[in-house]
Design a protein around this motif. Structure first.
Motif, PDB file in Angstrom:
ATOM      1  N   GLY A  60       0.803  -1.216   0.000  1.00 46.89           N
ATOM      2  CA  GLY A  60       0.000   0.000   0.000  1.00 46.89           C
ATOM      3  C   GLY A  60       0.833   1.262   0.000  1.00 46.89           C
ATOM      4  N   ILE A  61       0.109   2.391  -0.101  1.00 47.96           N
ATOM      5  CA  ILE A  61       0.755   3.711  -0.160  1.00 47.96           C
ATOM      6  C   ILE A  61       0.949   4.245   1.252  1.00 47.96           C
ATOM      7  CG2 ILE A  61       0.511   6.077  -0.987  1.00 47.96           C
ATOM      8  CD1 ILE A  61      -1.244   4.951  -3.240  1.00 47.96           C
ATOM      9  N   ILE A  62       2.165   4.669   1.552  1.00 46.64           N
ATOM     10  CA  ILE A  62       2.482   5.257   2.856  1.00 46.64           C
ATOM     11  C   ILE A  62       2.878   6.709   2.634  1.00 46.64           C
ATOM     12  CG2 ILE A  62       3.917   5.104   4.915  1.00 46.64           C
ATOM     13  CD1 ILE A  62       4.500   2.191   4.148  1.00 46.64           C
ATOM     14  N   ARG A  63       2.184   7.607   3.276  1.00 49.47           N
ATOM     15  CA  ARG A  63       2.513   9.026   3.134  1.00 49.47           C
ATOM     16  C   ARG A  63       3.909   9.297   3.684  1.00 49.47           C
ATOM     17  NH1 ARG A  63      -0.439  11.971   6.480  1.00 49.47           N
ATOM     18  NH2 ARG A  63       0.257  13.900   5.486  1.00 49.47           N
ATOM     19  N   PHE A  64       4.704  10.038   2.924  1.00 55.92           N
ATOM     20  CA  PHE A  64       6.087  10.323   3.329  1.00 55.92           C
ATOM     21  C   PHE A  64       6.166  11.005   4.696  1.00 55.92           C
ATOM     22  CE2 PHE A  64       9.669  13.270   3.543  1.00 55.92           C
ATOM     23  CZ  PHE A  64      10.739  12.397   3.373  1.00 55.92           C
ATOM     24  N   PRO A  65       5.390  12.067   4.972  1.00 58.43           N
ATOM     25  CA  PRO A  65       5.495  12.708   6.295  1.00 58.43           C
ATOM     26  C   PRO A  65       5.199  11.758   7.453  1.00 58.43           C
ATOM     27  CG  PRO A  65       4.310  14.120   4.766  1.00 58.43           C
ATOM     28  CD  PRO A  65       4.447  12.781   4.104  1.00 58.43           C
ATOM     29  N   VAL A  66       4.207  10.883   7.267  1.00 58.17           N
ATOM     30  CA  VAL A  66       3.850   9.945   8.339  1.00 58.17           C
ATOM     31  C   VAL A  66       4.984   8.968   8.607  1.00 58.17           C
ATOM     32  CG1 VAL A  66       2.272   8.099   9.018  1.00 58.17           C
ATOM     33  CG2 VAL A  66       1.378  10.141   7.892  1.00 58.17           C
ATOM     34  N   ARG A  67       5.526   8.363   7.518  1.00 53.99           N
ATOM     35  CA  ARG A  67       6.626   7.420   7.703  1.00 53.99           C
ATOM     36  C   ARG A  67       7.856   8.114   8.265  1.00 53.99           C
ATOM     37  NH1 ARG A  67       6.236   2.796   8.963  1.00 53.99           N
ATOM     38  NH2 ARG A  67       5.443   1.833   7.054  1.00 53.99           N
ATOM     39  N   LEU A  68       8.098   9.366   7.883  1.00 50.30           N
ATOM     40  CA  LEU A  68       9.237  10.109   8.430  1.00 50.30           C
ATOM     41  C   LEU A  68       9.074  10.285   9.934  1.00 50.30           C
ATOM     42  CD1 LEU A  68      11.818  11.813   8.064  1.00 50.30           C
ATOM     43  CD2 LEU A  68      10.331  13.791   7.615  1.00 50.30           C
ATOM     44  N   ARG A  69       7.874  10.655  10.370  1.00 49.57           N
ATOM     45  CA  ARG A  69       7.622  10.836  11.802  1.00 49.57           C
ATOM     46  C   ARG A  69       7.790   9.521  12.562  1.00 49.57           C
ATOM     47  NH1 ARG A  69       3.281   8.715  14.509  1.00 49.57           N
ATOM     48  NH2 ARG A  69       1.895   9.424  12.829  1.00 49.57           N
ATOM     49  N   GLN A  70       7.284   8.438  12.003  1.00 47.63           N
ATOM     50  CA  GLN A  70       7.423   7.134  12.652  1.00 47.63           C
ATOM     51  C   GLN A  70       8.887   6.700  12.728  1.00 47.63           C
ATOM     52  OE1 GLN A  70       4.888   4.757  10.134  1.00 47.63           O
ATOM     53  NE2 GLN A  70       3.013   5.284  11.251  1.00 47.63           N
ATOM     54  N   THR A  71       9.657   6.989  11.688  1.00 44.68           N
ATOM     55  CA  THR A  71      11.084   6.648  11.679  1.00 44.68           C
ATOM     56  C   THR A  71      11.840   7.439  12.734  1.00 44.68           C
ATOM     57  OG1 THR A  71      10.994   6.142   9.315  1.00 44.68           O
ATOM     58  CG2 THR A  71      13.160   6.577  10.247  1.00 44.68           C
TER      59      THR A  71
END
Length: 560
Positions: A60-71
């Motif tokens: 699926g598609i993961i929004r870049f800002p969300v994945r950045l925050r989780q990382t």
């Protein structure tokens, strides 16, 4: 290889592993994302599925800002703090990223009572029961760097004890060294170097290391208390220094209501508009009078005590202006609220750091246009804070950048405006600010304030006057002995008569006498007062008139 180097290499490998996983997630997400309105082709869908299975990534598609925050959250407390700072930098990063970074965790699982007890006892080298009469096992709040416990001193005084998480300093020190090395690499890349990654990381490192020392936060509280000692409406918690170290901070417990707890505010009958105006006044004084301000005045760091008193806590994040920056920031804000956008834009440019690629004219034209759109708009449509923030956001587009303290100041203005809106939905920050800003402006241009630099320089002037005869005789001796020669060059361009050299002393002596006379009219042991300086005694006025007349005459002669 020593243990410190080994630990740093292990940490670097761990960080690299997390970043690689982040990159792989974004690659797979890109393959799943359709291009515009077109559906993905069969080949692209198969490539996405194959990549996901081989790389073992989620579909699926993961929004870049969300994945950045989780990382960032996975990377640990140092990176969480960096993310929180970057969430303020809307002048550097896209808004969709800064908004997501504001959701970084502020509450984390607390450490156990035994761990907290061990930290406190390790700092004071005595059992906990000998330090505090009572110490609550359960913390009232936990964050990435520390957690807070309610306690009672031996004399029964109720306090809040802030305890640093064990082992946090070695981890953060190692992380900061890794960040600095990475920033050096990024600084060598032509496109990225305009964003000054080395300077950004250095600012963050300096701030973080200070925040890890709780005695610094205690000193900040003492400075704020001194700055507001004459304002009974503002409360700062007292620091108990005998119970404070670099890892433990003990401060006075203050009972109050958070400004976003609207139900309690109504029950207590708190005057919302008055407290909102008080909050604005507190921030304006910090920014434009003291040059030392709370960098994070959000509702969790503010209490309303009683019905109309304002209390600030959590003073680890502070900003500080130089006199030059404070003057430029003040004039920008002043001309902004009186809607002189052309002048305001000039002072805003003075707050920036430029590069060879900066477009100053384009930036000024853009923020003048933003200001014009603000006219007549209400808070819900276009607030003053939003106007300032949008203006700052234009900086990166035109290659002009603001330092950390400027952005903290903007955050303070935006935050206190939002808090004020909770307390008073009709609050207009520009209208509330104008009386105090006008008062500060008048104080800045008063003769008393303008005379202070001259008064500070008087010892140098007096020293120069005292040594002038001896210096003159020494110079004449060198000329007569041939060690020093003066070549006289006749100018034929101007035939205007020149004043004798001895007359150059007249304005200097007159100015000195005027300052002495004015000083004698000021309150004993105090600063020159605006009210007194407006009604100068005749001797002071006459002396200043003579000095001004001679100065004007010499200026005209020089121009001729």
């Amino acid at each position: 290889m020593n243990l410190k180097t080994y630990a740093e290499i292990r940490r670097l490998l761990s960080v690299t592993s997390i970043l690689i996983q982040f990159a792989l997630d974004m690659i797979v997400s890109t393959l799943y994302r359709p291009r515009g309105l077109r559906r993905r082709s069969f080949a692209r869908r198969m490539l996405a599925i194959t990549a996901r299975l081989i790389l073992r990534r989620p579909a699926g598609i993961i929004r870049f800002p969300v994945r950045l925050r989780q990382t960032i959250e996975r990377l640990g407390p140092t990176y969480v703090k960096l993310g929180q700072i970057l969430s303020l930098r809307e002048d550097l990063l896209p808004r969709r990223i800064t908004y997501e970074l504001r959701n970084l965790q502020t509450k984390v699982p607390p450490i156990s009572y035994e761990e907290a007890k061990k930290v406190v006892e390790g700092e004071f080298n005595v059992p906990l029961r000998h330090i505090f009469k009572e110490f609550a096992p359960k913390p009232v709040g936990a964050a990435s760097l520390a957690q807070a416990h309610i306690a009672y001193l031996r004399n029964g005084q109720k306090v809040v004890v802030k305890v640093q998480r064990p082992g946090i300093i070695p981890i953060m020190t190692s992380d900061l060294r890794i960040m600095q090395r990475l920033a050096w690499v990024l600084q060598q890349i032509p496109y990225i170097q305009d964003f000054q990654p080395q300077k950004l990381i250095q600012e963050f490192s300096d701030y973080t290391m200070k925040e890890l020392d709780f005695t610094q936060e205690g000193k900040h509280a003492d400075i704020f208390r001194e700055n507001f000692k004459d304002d009974s409406d503002v409360i700062l918690p007292k620091i108990y220094w005998e119970y404070t170290t670099k890892k433990v901070l003990t401060l006075e417990f203050i009972e109050g209501v958070k400004p976003d707890d609207t139900e309690k505010l109504k029950k207590l009958g708190i005057n919302g508009p008055r407290v909102a105006a008080l909050g604005a006044r507190v921030v304006i004084k910090q920014l434009f009078v003291d040059g030392f301000f709370h960098g994070d005045p959000h509702p969790g760091n503010i209490f309303i005590v009683g019905t109309e008193k304002f209390c600030m806590i959590d003073l680890g994040m502070i900003g500080q202006f130089t006199q030059k920056t404070m003057n430029a920031m003040f004039l920008y804000y002043y001309y902004l609220i009186i809607r002189d956008y052309e002048t305001a834009s000039k002072y805003m440019v003075g707050l920036t750091e430029t590069t060879p690629h900066s477009d100053i004219a384009g930036f000024r034209a853009e923020i003048e246009e933003i200001g014009k759109r603000w006219i007549g708009a209400g808070f819900k449509n276009y607030s003053l804070g939003k106007l300032i923030l949008n203006s700052m956001n234009m900086g990166a587009r035109y290659k002009l950048y603001f330092n950390k303290d400027i952005m903290l100041a903007i955050k303070a203005i935006v935050t206190i405006e939002a808090v004020g809106y909770i307390l008073d939905p009709k609050m207009d920050l520009a209208r509330v600010s104008l009386p105090m800003m006008s008062e500060i402006f008048i104080g800045r241009i008063s003769p008393a304030r303008m005379a202070k630099p001259i008064l500070r320089a008087l010892p140098d002037y007096l020293d120069f006057i005292e040594q002038a005869p001896a210096t003159l005789l020494k110079t004449l001796g060198m000329v007569s002995s041939g060690k020093f020669q003066i070549e006289m060059v006749e100018k034929t361009v101007s035939k205007a008569p020149r004043e004798p050299v001895w007359k150059l002393w007249i304005p200097l002596v007159a100015l000195f006498l005027g300052i002495v006379a004015m000083s004698a009219d000021s309150p004993p042991g105090g600063d020159l007062a605006l009210g007194r300086s407006v009604h100068l005694p005749w001797a002071s006025a006459l002396s200043f008139a003579i000095a001004g007349w001679y100065s004007l005459r010499f200026w005209r002669m020089r121009k001729a």
